[in-house]
Design an enzyme around this catalytic site. Structure first.
Site, PDB file in Angstrom:
ATOM      1  N   LYS A  28      43.772 -12.721 -34.763  1.00 16.51           N
ATOM      2  CA  LYS A  28      44.966 -13.340 -34.183  1.00 16.51           C
ATOM      3  C   LYS A  28      45.903 -13.925 -35.245  1.00 16.51           C
ATOM      4  O   LYS A  28      45.529 -14.086 -36.412  1.00 16.51           O
ATOM      5  CB  LYS A  28      44.524 -14.439 -33.205  1.00 16.51           C
ATOM      6  CG  LYS A  28      43.753 -13.902 -31.992  1.00 16.51           C
ATOM      7  CD  LYS A  28      43.507 -15.025 -30.968  1.00 16.51           C
ATOM      8  CE  LYS A  28      42.737 -14.511 -29.766  1.00 16.51           C
ATOM      9  NZ  LYS A  28      42.572 -15.585 -28.731  1.00 16.51           N
ATOM     10  N   TYR A  44      47.400  -9.529 -21.796  1.00 10.21           N
ATOM     11  CA  TYR A  44      46.690 -10.671 -21.191  1.00 10.21           C
ATOM     12  C   TYR A  44      47.053 -10.869 -19.719  1.00 10.21           C
ATOM     13  O   TYR A  44      46.902 -11.979 -19.199  1.00 10.21           O
ATOM     14  CB  TYR A  44      46.996 -11.945 -21.982  1.00 10.21           C
ATOM     15  CG  TYR A  44      46.189 -12.118 -23.255  1.00 10.21           C
ATOM     16  CD1 TYR A  44      44.795 -12.255 -23.215  1.00 10.21           C
ATOM     17  CD2 TYR A  44      46.812 -12.165 -24.492  1.00 10.21           C
ATOM     18  CE1 TYR A  44      44.052 -12.432 -24.370  1.00 10.21           C
ATOM     19  CE2 TYR A  44      46.068 -12.342 -25.668  1.00 10.21           C
ATOM     20  CZ  TYR A  44      44.695 -12.473 -25.590  1.00 10.21           C
ATOM     21  OH  TYR A  44      43.956 -12.656 -26.741  1.00 10.21           O
ATOM     22  N   ASN A  76      42.402 -19.450 -31.912  1.00 11.82           N
ATOM     23  CA  ASN A  76      40.975 -19.338 -32.198  1.00 11.82           C
ATOM     24  C   ASN A  76      40.590 -18.072 -32.977  1.00 11.82           C
ATOM     25  O   ASN A  76      39.477 -17.591 -32.883  1.00 11.82           O
ATOM     26  CB  ASN A  76      40.151 -19.496 -30.911  1.00 11.82           C
ATOM     27  CG  ASN A  76      40.419 -18.392 -29.910  1.00 11.82           C
ATOM     28  OD1 ASN A  76      41.301 -17.578 -30.105  1.00 11.82           O
ATOM     29  ND2 ASN A  76      39.644 -18.357 -28.839  1.00 11.82           N
ATOM     30  N   HIS A 117      39.900 -12.302 -30.887  1.00 11.13           N
ATOM     31  CA  HIS A 117      39.632 -11.937 -29.491  1.00 11.13           C
ATOM     32  C   HIS A 117      38.618 -10.809 -29.494  1.00 11.13           C
ATOM     33  O   HIS A 117      38.650  -9.959 -30.389  1.00 11.13           O
ATOM     34  CB  HIS A 117      40.908 -11.449 -28.798  1.00 11.13           C
ATOM     35  CG  HIS A 117      40.647 -10.716 -27.511  1.00 11.13           C
ATOM     36  ND1 HIS A 117      40.441 -11.367 -26.325  1.00 11.13           N
ATOM     37  CD2 HIS A 117      40.498  -9.396 -27.251  1.00 11.13           C
ATOM     38  CE1 HIS A 117      40.179 -10.462 -25.376  1.00 11.13           C
ATOM     39  NE2 HIS A 117      40.216  -9.260 -25.919  1.00 11.13           N
ATOM     40  N   GLU A 150      40.936  -2.078 -23.058  1.00 15.52           N
ATOM     41  CA  GLU A 150      41.615  -2.736 -24.188  1.00 15.52           C
ATOM     42  C   GLU A 150      41.738  -1.793 -25.384  1.00 15.52           C
ATOM     43  O   GLU A 150      42.740  -1.825 -26.096  1.00 15.52           O
ATOM     44  CB  GLU A 150      40.862  -4.013 -24.567  1.00 15.52           C
ATOM     45  CG  GLU A 150      40.978  -5.085 -23.475  1.00 15.52           C
ATOM     46  CD  GLU A 150      40.288  -6.394 -23.826  1.00 15.52           C
ATOM     47  OE1 GLU A 150      40.391  -7.337 -23.021  1.00 15.52           O
ATOM     48  OE2 GLU A 150      39.657  -6.481 -24.899  1.00 15.52           O
TER      49      GLU A 150
HETATM   50  P1  CMP Z   1      40.751 -14.670 -25.757  1.00 10.08           P
HETATM   51  O1  CMP Z   1      39.363 -14.180 -25.879  1.00 10.08           O
HETATM   52  O2  CMP Z   1      41.774 -14.009 -26.596  1.00 10.08           O
HETATM   53  O3  CMP Z   1      41.199 -14.543 -24.209  1.00 10.08           O
HETATM   54  C1  CMP Z   1      42.103 -15.449 -23.609  1.00 10.08           C
HETATM   55  C2  CMP Z   1      42.511 -16.544 -24.516  1.00 10.08           C
HETATM   56  O4  CMP Z   1      43.128 -17.634 -23.903  1.00 10.08           O
HETATM   57  C3  CMP Z   1      41.293 -17.138 -25.202  1.00 10.08           C
HETATM   58  O5  CMP Z   1      40.770 -16.219 -26.116  1.00 10.08           O
HETATM   59  C4  CMP Z   1      41.856 -18.419 -25.760  1.00 10.08           C
HETATM   60  O6  CMP Z   1      42.335 -18.275 -27.081  1.00 10.08           O
HETATM   61  C5  CMP Z   1      43.012 -18.702 -24.839  1.00 10.08           C
HETATM   62  N1  CMP Z   1      42.776 -19.960 -24.132  1.00 10.08           N
HETATM   63  C6  CMP Z   1      41.722 -20.257 -23.369  1.00 10.08           C
HETATM   64  N2  CMP Z   1      41.834 -21.519 -22.924  1.00 10.08           N
HETATM   65  C7  CMP Z   1      42.985 -22.010 -23.442  1.00 10.08           C
HETATM   66  C8  CMP Z   1      43.653 -23.264 -23.338  1.00 10.08           C
HETATM   67  N3  CMP Z   1      43.155 -24.269 -22.627  1.00 10.08           N
HETATM   68  N4  CMP Z   1      44.814 -23.399 -24.016  1.00 10.08           N
HETATM   69  C9  CMP Z   1      45.324 -22.381 -24.739  1.00 10.08           C
HETATM   70  N5  CMP Z   1      44.737 -21.169 -24.856  1.00 10.08           N
HETATM   71  C10 CMP Z   1      43.577 -21.005 -24.208  1.00 10.08           C
END
Ligand code: CMP
Length: 139
Positions: free
Chosen positions: A10, A50, A113, A116, A127
């Protein structure tokens, strides 16, 4: 069985030049990077990818973040690759991620984070097809 999963490095990680360190974690865990490209998502593309989260309160934040800098999209292959990748990534929230996982070491917050990974075989297929043609997958 040998599986394939879709992984995204990311924007928070590409900004900090962490692509190689993250790829080393995948390879050290026995995952093979069988396709990979660095791309800049538009907000529309992030919203499409998403779409399953479109009703969540963080959808705007998530899709703007994903379009804020380049991402590296990749296909990881290996025995039980979907679960193995999720293990190497660690919990979604870095505060809950086990020591040594990518998110424990590199993630900045639950939103930013670093990585993904697909959560199941059917989503992995969808995906992978979102980002790659069959010709681009080189096992
Ligand atoms: P990902 O696996 O990419 O799939 C959905 C994403 O939403 C997840 O990782 C997080 O990075 C993001 N996400 C989940 N909860 C929150 C939150 N409370 N605030 C912002 N982003 C979120």
């Amino acid at each position: 069985a040998t599986e394939r999963t879709l992984s995204i490095i990311k924007p928070d990680a590409t900004r900090r030049n962490l692509t190689g360190k993250i790829n080393a974690k995948f390879e050290d865990a026995g995952l093979r990077i069988v396709a990979q490209k660095r791309i800049q998502l538009t907000i529309a593309q992030a919203q499409q990818f998403y779409a399953v989260h479109s009703e969540r309160p963080f959808f705007g934040e998530l899709t703007e973040f994903m379009a804020s800098a380049p991402v590296v999209v990749q296909v990881l292959e290996g025995e039980g690759a979907i679960a193995k990748n999720r293990e190497v990534m660690g919990a979604t929230n870095p505060a809950d991620a086990a020591a040594g996982t990518i998110r424990a070491e590199f993630a900045e917050s639950v939103g930013e984070n670093s990585v993904h990974g697909s959560d199941a075989p059917e989503t992995a297929r969808e995906e992978i097809a979102f980002f790659f043609s069959g010709l681009e997958l080189v096992g």
